[in-house]
Design an enzyme around this catalytic site. Structure first.
Site, PDB file in Angstrom:
ATOM      1  N   GLU A   1       4.618 -11.701  13.334  1.00 15.45           N
ATOM      2  CA  GLU A   1       4.082 -12.425  14.486  1.00 15.45           C
ATOM      3  C   GLU A   1       4.535 -13.894  14.435  1.00 15.45           C
ATOM      4  O   GLU A   1       4.962 -14.458  15.426  1.00 15.45           O
ATOM      5  CB  GLU A   1       2.558 -12.313  14.468  1.00 15.45           C
ATOM      6  CG  GLU A   1       1.940 -12.503  15.830  1.00 15.45           C
ATOM      7  CD  GLU A   1       0.438 -12.350  15.779  1.00 15.45           C
ATOM      8  OE1 GLU A   1      -0.088 -11.837  14.768  1.00 15.45           O
ATOM      9  OE2 GLU A   1      -0.210 -12.776  16.746  1.00 15.45           O
TER      10      GLU A   1
ATOM     11  N   ARG B   1       0.803  -1.227   0.000  1.00 19.47           N
ATOM     12  CA  ARG B   1       0.000   0.000   0.000  1.00 19.47           C
ATOM     13  C   ARG B   1       0.831   1.270   0.000  1.00 19.47           C
ATOM     14  O   ARG B   1       0.313   2.344  -0.310  1.00 19.47           O
ATOM     15  CB  ARG B   1      -1.019  -0.057   1.145  1.00 19.47           C
ATOM     16  CG  ARG B   1      -2.110  -1.106   0.849  1.00 19.47           C
ATOM     17  CD  ARG B   1      -3.044  -1.327   2.004  1.00 19.47           C
ATOM     18  NE  ARG B   1      -2.433  -1.991   3.128  1.00 19.47           N
ATOM     19  CZ  ARG B   1      -2.298  -3.319   3.269  1.00 19.47           C
ATOM     20  NH1 ARG B   1      -2.758  -4.135   2.332  1.00 19.47           N
ATOM     21  NH2 ARG B   1      -1.727  -3.827   4.324  1.00 19.47           N
TER      22      ARG B   1
HETATM   23  C1  PRP Z   1       1.105  -3.951   6.695  1.00 20.71           C
HETATM   24  C2  PRP Z   1       1.198  -2.457   6.459  1.00 20.71           C
HETATM   25  C3  PRP Z   1       2.641  -2.146   6.709  1.00 20.71           C
HETATM   26  C4  PRP Z   1       2.993  -3.147   7.805  1.00 20.71           C
HETATM   27  C5  PRP Z   1       3.047  -2.457   9.134  1.00 20.71           C
HETATM   28  O1  PRP Z   1       1.566  -4.625   5.567  1.00 20.71           O
HETATM   29  O2  PRP Z   1       0.787  -2.102   5.135  1.00 20.71           O
HETATM   30  O3  PRP Z   1       3.455  -2.348   5.565  1.00 20.71           O
HETATM   31  O4  PRP Z   1       1.962  -4.159   7.809  1.00 20.71           O
HETATM   32  O5  PRP Z   1       3.319  -3.357  10.189  1.00 20.71           O
HETATM   33  P1  PRP Z   1       4.554  -3.200  11.167  1.00 20.71           P
HETATM   34  O6  PRP Z   1       4.678  -1.728  11.520  1.00 20.71           O
HETATM   35  O7  PRP Z   1       4.192  -4.033  12.354  1.00 20.71           O
HETATM   36  O8  PRP Z   1       5.776  -3.693  10.467  1.00 20.71           O
HETATM   37  P2  PRP Z   1       1.395  -6.216   5.419  1.00 20.71           P
HETATM   38  O9  PRP Z   1       2.436  -6.906   6.236  1.00 20.71           O
HETATM   39  O10 PRP Z   1      -0.033  -6.551   5.712  1.00 20.71           O
HETATM   40  O11 PRP Z   1       1.781  -6.516   3.892  1.00 20.71           O
HETATM   41  P3  PRP Z   1       0.986  -6.176   2.507  1.00 20.71           P
HETATM   42  O12 PRP Z   1       0.999  -4.680   2.365  1.00 20.71           O
HETATM   43  O13 PRP Z   1       1.813  -6.829   1.460  1.00 20.71           O
HETATM   44  O14 PRP Z   1      -0.414  -6.721   2.633  1.00 20.71           O
END
Ligand code: PRP
Length: 177
Positions: free
Chosen positions: A101, A64
């Site tokens: 996690e 995103r």
């Molecule tokens: C989510 C979000 C951030 C990250 C934040 O991405 O868009 O990139 O988690 O989490 P953190 O501060 O605990 O590291 P996600 O891991 O869901 O990946 P994606 O965007 O590929 O779905």
């Protein structure tokens, strides 16, 4: 003093309970993108903050960060560099691992995309633990860039932020750290 646009943006973020699993309140920014004013206000707030900071590269985090990073980069006259999940980039890459996690994940960056002396802004939709942003900062600093700031639309303040550049300010939305 909170900018009045911030509340408008807040109302467009959809919170989806129990996604992707039970107990998680998913912060969905796709509903911000559906509203041209809220989307524009989000980009404008970042552009106003970063336009005079001499930033040469906007690094967007998959997935995103790819939605918010490029319009900011275009508006401030910086190049855009995607930081991607494993095995997506075709050229030579360097990587940083970070903890999830359950297990690990990594972010990769093309060698040569960012150079020593570049001034970087890291963009993502959300900061939770800060682990993802830390990995991004490490990638950029390893190639000699200076990370000026990290910009996120949403901060989850109930989670402990472990990222050194993410400790400074505590505003909830259109968060800069
Ligand atoms: C989510 C979000 C951030 C990250 C934040 O991405 O868009 O990139 O988690 O989490 P953190 O501060 O605990 O590291 P996600 O891991 O869901 O990946 P994606 O965007 O590929 O779905």
């Amino acid at each position: 003093e909170e900018d009045p646009r911030i509340n408008g943006i807040k109302t467009k973020i959809r919170v989806v309970p129990d996604f992707p699993k039970k107990g998680i309140m998913f912060q969905d920014i796709t509903t911000v993108l559906l509203d041209p004013k809220a989307f524009k206000d989000t980009i404008d707030l970042f552009v106003e903050r970063y336009r005079d900071k001499n930033i040469s590269v906007v690094a967007g985090i998959e997935a995103r960060g790819f939605l918010f990073g490029p319009p900011i980069a275009l508006a401030i006259g910086a190049k855009f560099v995607p930081l991607r999940k494993p095995k997506k980039l075709p050229g030579e890459t360097i990587f940083e691992e970070y903890e999830l996690e359950y297990g690990n994940d990594r972010l990769e960056m093309h060698v040569g995309a960012v150079e020593a002396g570049d001034r970087a802004l890291v963009v993502d939709d959300l900061i939770a633990t800060g682990g993802t942003l830390c990995a991004a900062i490490n990638l950029l600093e390893r190639v000699g860039a200076e990370v000026v700031e990290c910009a996120c639309v949403i901060e989850l303040p109930e989670l402990k932020v472990c990222c050194r550049k993410a400790e400074a300010q505590g505003e909830a939305i259109v968060h800069a750290c």
